[in-house]
Design a protein around this motif. Structure first.
Motif, PDB file in Angstrom:
ATOM      1  N   PRO A 143     -10.588   0.450 -10.952  1.00  0.00           N
ATOM      2  CA  PRO A 143      -9.121   0.407 -11.503  1.00  0.00           C
ATOM      3  C   PRO A 143      -8.562   1.984 -11.419  1.00  0.00           C
ATOM      4  CG  PRO A 143     -10.885  -0.380 -13.075  1.00  0.00           C
ATOM      5  CD  PRO A 143     -11.719   0.144 -12.126  1.00  0.00           C
ATOM      6  N   GLU A 144      -9.391   3.067 -11.145  1.00  0.00           N
ATOM      7  CA  GLU A 144      -8.654   4.255 -10.823  1.00  0.00           C
ATOM      8  C   GLU A 144      -8.534   4.559  -9.476  1.00  0.00           C
ATOM      9  OE1 GLU A 144     -13.215   4.856 -11.249  1.00  0.00           O
ATOM     10  OE2 GLU A 144     -11.416   3.810 -12.536  1.00  0.00           O
ATOM     11  N   ASP A 145      -8.753   3.497  -8.704  1.00  0.00           N
ATOM     12  CA  ASP A 145      -8.565   3.677  -7.151  1.00  0.00           C
ATOM     13  C   ASP A 145      -7.204   3.303  -6.933  1.00  0.00           C
ATOM     14  OD1 ASP A 145      -8.473   3.831  -4.354  1.00  0.00           O
ATOM     15  OD2 ASP A 145     -10.514   2.625  -4.072  1.00  0.00           O
ATOM     16  N   GLN A 146      -6.094   4.286  -6.992  1.00  0.00           N
ATOM     17  CA  GLN A 146      -4.750   3.874  -7.077  1.00  0.00           C
ATOM     18  C   GLN A 146      -4.173   3.464  -5.804  1.00  0.00           C
ATOM     19  OE1 GLN A 146      -3.562   4.077 -10.324  1.00  0.00           O
ATOM     20  NE2 GLN A 146      -2.161   2.630  -9.448  1.00  0.00           N
ATOM     21  N   VAL A 147      -4.845   4.017  -4.869  1.00  0.00           N
ATOM     22  CA  VAL A 147      -4.566   3.737  -3.297  1.00  0.00           C
ATOM     23  C   VAL A 147      -4.694   2.210  -3.173  1.00  0.00           C
ATOM     24  CG1 VAL A 147      -4.567   3.896  -0.908  1.00  0.00           C
ATOM     25  CG2 VAL A 147      -5.050   6.036  -2.218  1.00  0.00           C
ATOM     26  N   TYR A 148      -5.816   1.783  -3.296  1.00  0.00           N
ATOM     27  CA  TYR A 148      -5.963   0.077  -3.069  1.00  0.00           C
ATOM     28  C   TYR A 148      -5.539  -0.606  -4.324  1.00  0.00           C
ATOM     29  CZ  TYR A 148      -9.028   0.530   1.050  1.00  0.00           C
ATOM     30  OH  TYR A 148      -9.355   0.696   2.332  1.00  0.00           O
ATOM     31  N   GLN A 149      -5.308  -0.208  -5.387  1.00  0.00           N
ATOM     32  CA  GLN A 149      -4.749  -1.138  -6.363  1.00  0.00           C
ATOM     33  C   GLN A 149      -3.288  -1.260  -6.156  1.00  0.00           C
ATOM     34  OE1 GLN A 149      -6.270  -2.658  -9.028  1.00  0.00           O
ATOM     35  NE2 GLN A 149      -8.343  -1.833  -8.598  1.00  0.00           N
ATOM     36  N   ASP A 150      -2.786  -0.178  -5.785  1.00  0.00           N
ATOM     37  CA  ASP A 150      -1.318  -0.332  -5.325  1.00  0.00           C
ATOM     38  C   ASP A 150      -1.092  -1.518  -3.989  1.00  0.00           C
ATOM     39  OD1 ASP A 150      -0.513   1.392  -7.422  1.00  0.00           O
ATOM     40  OD2 ASP A 150      -0.109   3.117  -6.109  1.00  0.00           O
ATOM     41  N   LYS A 151      -1.867  -1.026  -3.135  1.00  0.00           N
ATOM     42  CA  LYS A 151      -1.608  -2.112  -1.955  1.00  0.00           C
ATOM     43  C   LYS A 151      -1.979  -3.574  -2.160  1.00  0.00           C
ATOM     44  CE  LYS A 151      -2.055   1.718   1.526  1.00  0.00           C
ATOM     45  NZ  LYS A 151      -2.494   2.030   2.679  1.00  0.00           N
ATOM     46  N   ILE A 152      -2.915  -3.756  -3.180  1.00  0.00           N
ATOM     47  CA  ILE A 152      -3.135  -5.130  -3.374  1.00  0.00           C
ATOM     48  C   ILE A 152      -2.080  -5.715  -4.380  1.00  0.00           C
ATOM     49  CG2 ILE A 152      -4.674  -6.819  -4.709  1.00  0.00           C
ATOM     50  CD1 ILE A 152      -6.930  -4.493  -4.541  1.00  0.00           C
ATOM     51  N   LYS A 153      -1.331  -4.710  -5.058  1.00  0.00           N
ATOM     52  CA  LYS A 153      -0.241  -5.412  -5.881  1.00  0.00           C
ATOM     53  C   LYS A 153       0.841  -5.688  -4.880  1.00  0.00           C
ATOM     54  CE  LYS A 153       0.191  -3.076  -9.568  1.00  0.00           C
ATOM     55  NZ  LYS A 153       0.554  -2.000 -10.450  1.00  0.00           N
ATOM     56  N   ASP A 154       1.052  -4.766  -3.873  1.00  0.00           N
ATOM     57  CA  ASP A 154       2.224  -5.110  -2.880  1.00  0.00           C
ATOM     58  C   ASP A 154       1.624  -6.372  -2.104  1.00  0.00           C
ATOM     59  OD1 ASP A 154       4.305  -4.339  -0.936  1.00  0.00           O
ATOM     60  OD2 ASP A 154       2.693  -4.159   0.505  1.00  0.00           O
ATOM     61  N   LEU A 155       0.495  -6.707  -1.673  1.00  0.00           N
ATOM     62  CA  LEU A 155       0.074  -7.703  -1.220  1.00  0.00           C
ATOM     63  C   LEU A 155       0.332  -9.107  -1.958  1.00  0.00           C
ATOM     64  CD1 LEU A 155      -1.466  -8.283   1.663  1.00  0.00           C
ATOM     65  CD2 LEU A 155      -3.519  -8.636   0.439  1.00  0.00           C
ATOM     66  N   HIS A 156       0.321  -8.899  -3.175  1.00  0.00           N
ATOM     67  CA  HIS A 156       0.394 -10.070  -4.246  1.00  0.00           C
ATOM     68  C   HIS A 156       1.763 -10.360  -4.230  1.00  0.00           C
ATOM     69  CE1 HIS A 156      -2.145 -11.848  -7.545  1.00  0.00           C
ATOM     70  NE2 HIS A 156      -1.730 -12.767  -6.955  1.00  0.00           N
ATOM     71  N   ARG A 157       2.477  -9.695  -3.895  1.00  0.00           N
ATOM     72  CA  ARG A 157       3.909 -10.063  -4.089  1.00  0.00           C
ATOM     73  C   ARG A 157       4.432 -11.115  -2.811  1.00  0.00           C
ATOM     74  NH1 ARG A 157       4.786  -3.990  -4.415  1.00  0.00           N
ATOM     75  NH2 ARG A 157       5.355  -3.599  -6.525  1.00  0.00           N
ATOM     76  N   ARG A 158       3.640 -11.080  -1.751  1.00  0.00           N
ATOM     77  CA  ARG A 158       3.912 -11.862  -0.665  1.00  0.00           C
ATOM     78  C   ARG A 158       2.818 -13.164  -0.370  1.00  0.00           C
ATOM     79  NH1 ARG A 158       4.104  -6.984   0.895  1.00  0.00           N
ATOM     80  NH2 ARG A 158       2.507  -7.087   2.357  1.00  0.00           N
ATOM     81  N   TYR A 159       1.754 -12.881  -1.247  1.00  0.00           N
ATOM     82  CA  TYR A 159       0.584 -13.934  -0.795  1.00  0.00           C
ATOM     83  C   TYR A 159       0.020 -14.356  -2.226  1.00  0.00           C
ATOM     84  CZ  TYR A 159       0.883 -12.271   3.890  1.00  0.00           C
ATOM     85  OH  TYR A 159       1.362 -11.964   5.136  1.00  0.00           O
ATOM     86  N   ASN A 160      -0.523 -15.486  -2.365  1.00  0.00           N
ATOM     87  CA  ASN A 160      -1.065 -16.075  -3.622  1.00  0.00           C
ATOM     88  C   ASN A 160      -2.626 -16.098  -3.558  1.00  0.00           C
ATOM     89  OD1 ASN A 160       1.606 -16.230  -4.949  1.00  0.00           O
ATOM     90  ND2 ASN A 160       1.721 -17.987  -3.710  1.00  0.00           N
ATOM     91  N   HIS A 161      -3.369 -16.494  -2.331  1.00  0.00           N
ATOM     92  CA  HIS A 161      -4.389 -16.665  -2.446  1.00  0.00           C
ATOM     93  C   HIS A 161      -5.087 -16.067  -1.195  1.00  0.00           C
ATOM     94  CE1 HIS A 161      -2.989 -20.192  -4.766  1.00  0.00           C
ATOM     95  NE2 HIS A 161      -4.081 -20.078  -5.262  1.00  0.00           N
ATOM     96  N   ILE A 162      -6.509 -16.325  -1.197  1.00  0.00           N
ATOM     97  CA  ILE A 162      -7.140 -15.714  -0.166  1.00  0.00           C
ATOM     98  C   ILE A 162      -8.653 -16.445   0.137  1.00  0.00           C
ATOM     99  CG2 ILE A 162      -8.547 -13.946  -1.386  1.00  0.00           C
ATOM    100  CD1 ILE A 162      -8.573 -11.865   0.739  1.00  0.00           C
ATOM    101  N   ARG A 163      -8.993 -16.377   1.334  1.00  0.00           N
ATOM    102  CA  ARG A 163     -10.243 -17.209   1.762  1.00  0.00           C
ATOM    103  C   ARG A 163     -11.130 -16.109   2.482  1.00  0.00           C
ATOM    104  NH1 ARG A 163     -11.212 -22.625   2.024  1.00  0.00           N
ATOM    105  NH2 ARG A 163      -9.062 -23.110   2.394  1.00  0.00           N
ATOM    106  N   ARG A 164     -12.202 -15.836   1.924  1.00  0.00           N
ATOM    107  CA  ARG A 164     -13.053 -14.811   2.389  1.00  0.00           C
ATOM    108  C   ARG A 164     -13.793 -15.312   3.555  1.00  0.00           C
ATOM    109  NH1 ARG A 164     -13.535 -10.863  -1.428  1.00  0.00           N
ATOM    110  NH2 ARG A 164     -13.255 -11.605  -3.727  1.00  0.00           N
TER     111      ARG A 164
END
Length: 269
Positions: A60-81
């Motif tokens: 949760p404190e990894d702000q770099v990745y948390q912010d980028k995931i939040k940005d990604l979430h604005r354009r995409y809803n799902h992921i397939r690994r």
């Protein structure tokens, strides 16, 4: 990803002359064990998941990745690994594109025609027909399945069958290699280490489990005339991911992938 990091952490940092071979053999054996562990717990392709699962992969404190995931979430809803085995780009591309063609139409017709004649093109470039025939046949068989408009679950089951999935990966690697060599004068400028395009293909493109970079994506997208958008997410500055479309300027993208260092997954809007 954790398993891949484990390989790097546990590898010896150096060796003296008499112990190098033993050290190398130990590393290879360890990598094989880890790959078997990954295969035992990770499907080649997962079900479609909520994009929010990415938040759980970083502290949760990894702000770099948390912010980028939040940005990604604005354009995409799902992921397939995809399984982190070095083949993830080709597997992700192959499934995502064929999934997009399940509805049929002119794009599926075009792709089938391109794929049908691609084997002859590779043979003209010097690939041996006997070597590539089985891979091409499996590739065409999968396209024939898509023509029958199966469910996504049926397509996913086909891609999770190891032999079928790996044959598709091999053929996509061959198409990438073929295109790179066909336009070798252009691509030579992007290859480091004094290698020829042919040497690069033999060492970095055609072998299974070799990771893919920009040059591979450009070549495959041009070979098949398919637009691919890759969202790059790393520790770079800024709180947003960086999107690249291949080939440059193509529109609209037909495949959406997420890249994190060393790995590709499929994204859905």
């Amino acid at each position: 990803m954790a398993a891949e990091e484990s390989v790097r952490r546990q590898q010896p940092s150096d060796c003296d002359g008499g112990n190098c071979l033993t050290s190398d053999e130990a590393i290879i054996a360890q990598q094989d064990r880890i790959q078997q562990e990954i295969a035992g717990h990770t499907p080649l392709l997962s079900e479609r998941l909520e994009l929010s699962v990415l938040y759980q992969e970083y502290a949760p404190e990894d702000q770099v990745y948390q912010d980028k995931i939040k940005d990604l979430h604005r354009r995409y809803n799902h992921i397939r690994r995809t399984r982190p085995d070095g083949n993830c780009f080709y597997r992700a591309f192959g499934f995502s594109y064929l999934e997009a063609l399940l509805g049929g139409g002119p794009e599926l017709t075009r792709f089938k025609e391109v794929s049908l004649h691609s084997k002859d093109e590779l043979i003209r470039q010097g690939f041996t027909e006997f070597t590539i025939e089985d891979f091409h046949n499996t590739f065409m068989d999968l396209i024939a399945i898509v023509e029958k408009r199966p469910t996504i679950s049926e397509l996913l089951a086909a891609f999770n069958e190891q032999t079928v999935s790996d044959y598709v990966v091999v053929y996509l690697r061959l198409l990438t290699s073929g295109h790179l060599q066909k336009d070798s004068i252009f691509y030579q400028h992007f290859i480091e280490g004094g290698r020829s395009v042919k040497e690069f293909c033999q060492q970095e493109v055609e072998p299974m489990c070799k990771e893919s970079d920009h040059i591979h994506i450009i070549a495959l997208s041009q070979a098949l005339n398919v637009s691919i958008q890759v969202e790059y997410m790393d520790r770079g500055d800024g709180g947003t991911t960086v999107a690249h479309v291949f080939p440059e300027g193509s529109d609209p993208p037909q495949v959406f992938l997420l890249y994190r260092p060393g790995h590709y997954d499929i994204l859905y809007k």
